[in-house]
Design a protein around this motif. Structure first.
Motif: not given
Length: 303
Positions: A85-106
């Motif tokens: 959120f230091d970047n003023p264009v960011i609307d959402y933060a999407w948080v995860m651990d390093d062993d999280t594997m999002p699917r293509n449409n997550s």
């Protein structure tokens, strides 16, 4: 409209470069473009720094944040969300651990839920987290609300808490309610943060946003059944942090939790469990620390 929403993905890592490289690959392959991928490295001692330095040099979307010391998952997520959120264009933060594997449409599905189904009226959203065999990831089962099924037709389940495994929240919410408590170090930081949010805003599990959590074992947190002596010490934070949450949220819950820990300390010597006396010491240490633990919530405008 969802394509106009800018998302920063935040991944906290420590000595898991093999998982991290897979995670980043999944993030780069999302159907919806991620504006920024922030990797918070808790001073890893494996090949993470070498790998990430090379990768970031060739991909402007990747923001590699190597910390000088390990400040735990709680500190890492707090740092990462603040950086996002230091970047003023960011609307959402999407948080995860390093062993999280999002699917293509997550991410696409999360954003559809956020904007189209909920009209941006939500506190946080979490994905439907599965283990490697397709069953529910037991460490990431959220606590539901009393009216949890009110929006099931929209693939939304009302929840009180969520884990930092595909967890999305907005600049508006964090600006108002603050960051995760970095002093928690590890354990219950996501529980505290998510419950703080859901008390103010409706929050949901998005059942059609699927991610895979590649944990070694599909099990929840079970102190008495823990057989890895190297993991025992971190349970101190669990007991300490939970005592703080219960103390903050009301006298009755705090009293019940204190009594439950005292009873466990009294009965543990008579139980047949591994590392009995180490566990007794950890219980006592966590209990004593929890009596006086008073962390502070940091806000985006307080640097």
């Amino acid at each position: 409209m969802t394509n106009e929403l800018k998302v920063a993905a935040i991944v906290v890592t420590f000595n898991k470069v093999a998982f991290l490289s897979k995670n980043i690959e999944h993030l780069l392959n999302q159907d919806t473009t991620i504006e920024e991928i922030i990797i918070v490295d808790n001073a890893s001692t494996d090949d993470t720094e070498t790998y990430m330095t090379s990768l970031a040099a060739n991909n402007p979307k990747i923001n590699y944040q190597r910390l000088t010391k390990n400040i735990g998952g709680a500190g890492g997520f707090s740092h990462g969300i603040k950086t996002a959120f230091d970047n003023p264009v960011i609307d959402y933060a999407w948080v995860m651990d390093d062993d999280t594997m999002p699917r293509n449409n997550s991410l696409t599905t999360l954003l559809d839920a956020a904007h189209n189904r909920l009209a941006d009226n939500f506190g946080f959203l979490v994905s439907n987290t599965r283990w490697t065999d397709g069953h529910a990831a037991l460490m990431n089962v959220p606590e539901t609300t009393s009216d949890w099924n009110d929006r099931v037709a929209d693939n939304l389940v009302g929840i009180k808490t969520g884990t930092f495994v595909s967890f999305m929240t907005s600049r508006k919410v964090v600006s108002e309610l603050g960051l995760p408590i970095k002093e928690f170090f590890i354990w219950s930081d996501d529980l505290e943060f998510s419950s703080r949010i859901s008390k103010r805003y409706p929050s949901y599990l998005v059942t059609d946003s699927l991610v895979d959590h590649e944990m070694a074992k599909n099990q929840g947190v079970k102190f008495l059944e823990e057989t890895d002596v190297n993991r025992l010490g971190r349970y101190t934070y669990s007991f300490r942090n939970k005592m703080y949450i219960e103390r903050r949220d009301g006298h009755k819950g705090y009293l019940r939790y204190k009594i439950s820990l005292l009873l466990l300390m009294l009965t543990l010597p008579f139980k047949s469990v591994d590392f009995k006396w180490q566990k007794e010491r950890i219980l006592l240490k966590g209990f004593n620390q929890g009596l006086f633990f008073k962390p502070t919530v940091e806000f985006l405008n307080k640097r």
